[in-house]
Write a protein that holds these residues in place. Structure first.
Motif, short mmCIF file in Angstrom:
data_model
loop_
_atom_site.label_atom_id
_atom_site.label_comp_id
_atom_site.label_asym_id
_atom_site.label_seq_id
_atom_site.Cartn_x
_atom_site.Cartn_y
_atom_site.Cartn_z
N CYS A 64 -2.03 19.10 -12.29
CA CYS A 64 -3.27 19.56 -13.57
C CYS A 64 -2.81 18.70 -14.55
N TRP A 86 4.81 24.22 -13.71
CA TRP A 86 4.28 24.40 -14.97
C TRP A 86 2.81 24.08 -14.82
N THR A 87 1.89 24.72 -15.19
CA THR A 87 0.57 24.40 -14.81
C THR A 87 -0.09 24.94 -16.38
N THR A 88 -1.41 24.49 -16.37
CA THR A 88 -2.33 24.71 -17.78
C THR A 88 -2.35 26.23 -18.03
N GLU A 89 -2.17 27.14 -16.83
CA GLU A 89 -1.98 28.57 -17.10
C GLU A 89 -0.66 29.17 -17.11
N GLY A 90 0.40 28.27 -17.29
CA GLY A 90 1.70 28.74 -17.47
C GLY A 90 2.51 28.65 -16.36
N TRP A 91 3.70 29.18 -16.21
CA TRP A 91 4.61 28.76 -15.13
C TRP A 91 4.01 29.57 -13.86
N GLN A 92 3.94 29.12 -12.83
CA GLN A 92 3.58 29.68 -11.61
C GLN A 92 4.73 29.59 -10.62
N ARG A 130 -4.58 23.22 -9.39
CA ARG A 130 -3.76 23.79 -10.10
C ARG A 130 -2.48 23.12 -10.33
N LEU A 150 0.23 27.08 -4.60
CA LEU A 150 -0.68 26.73 -5.67
C LEU A 150 -1.73 25.76 -4.88
N GLU A 182 4.89 18.28 -21.68
CA GLU A 182 4.14 19.80 -21.51
C GLU A 182 5.49 20.65 -20.97
#
Length: 142
Positions: A125, A106-112, A122, A118, A135
């Motif tokens: 984060c 779970w990143t600030t950009e969503g699930w990766q 990222r 990564l 979060e």
């Protein structure tokens, strides 16, 4: 939320003062003062001091933690892995789940997908474990 620490010695002194005041009152009030100042307040203060010592020990232990596994039964039994970045490279925290092929983060950009792919910035984060867990829990909620 910031709280002011209680002065437990001051509370004990005020209870003793109340007890002294109650000595001139009728029998029912005296019995109540005996229970409050003689039993209830000392027991409560001992309990609070014990909880405070436990909390301080937990804070010392948590300061050295590098990974938490947080089970979230409310989200189908998902286990969150929350890891601290190597302190030589930063102070960030990562939140991920186990999955075949490397898991998801779970990143600030969503699930990766595939956390191994990564970049470090990222992946790690989140500023602290509490934020990472909150979060990720929020992101798992349907």
């Amino acid at each position: 939320m910031t709280t002011t620490p209680l002065d437990l010695d001051e509370i004990a002194a005020r209870a003793a003062g109340l007890y002294e005041y109650a000595t001139g009152l009728d029998k029912a009030w005296q019995d109540e003062a005996d229970q409050l100042a003689g039993t209830d307040v000392p027991a409560l203060l001992a309990y609070v001091r014990s909880l405070h010592a436990d909390l301080e020990a937990a804070h010392r232990l948590a300061a050295d933690a590098t990974e938490y596994r947080v089970h979230t039964p409310e989200n189908g039994g998902t286990t969150l892995l929350v890891r601290r970045q190597n302190l030589a490279h930063g102070t960030g925290w990562a939140a991920s789940t186990l999955a075949h092929g490397g898991g998801r983060a779970w990143t600030t950009e969503g699930w990766q997908e595939s956390i191994s792919a990564l970049s470090v910035d990222r992946l790690f984060c989140w500023p602290n474990a509490t934020t990472a867990i909150a979060e990720a829990r929020r992101a798992l909620t349907p």
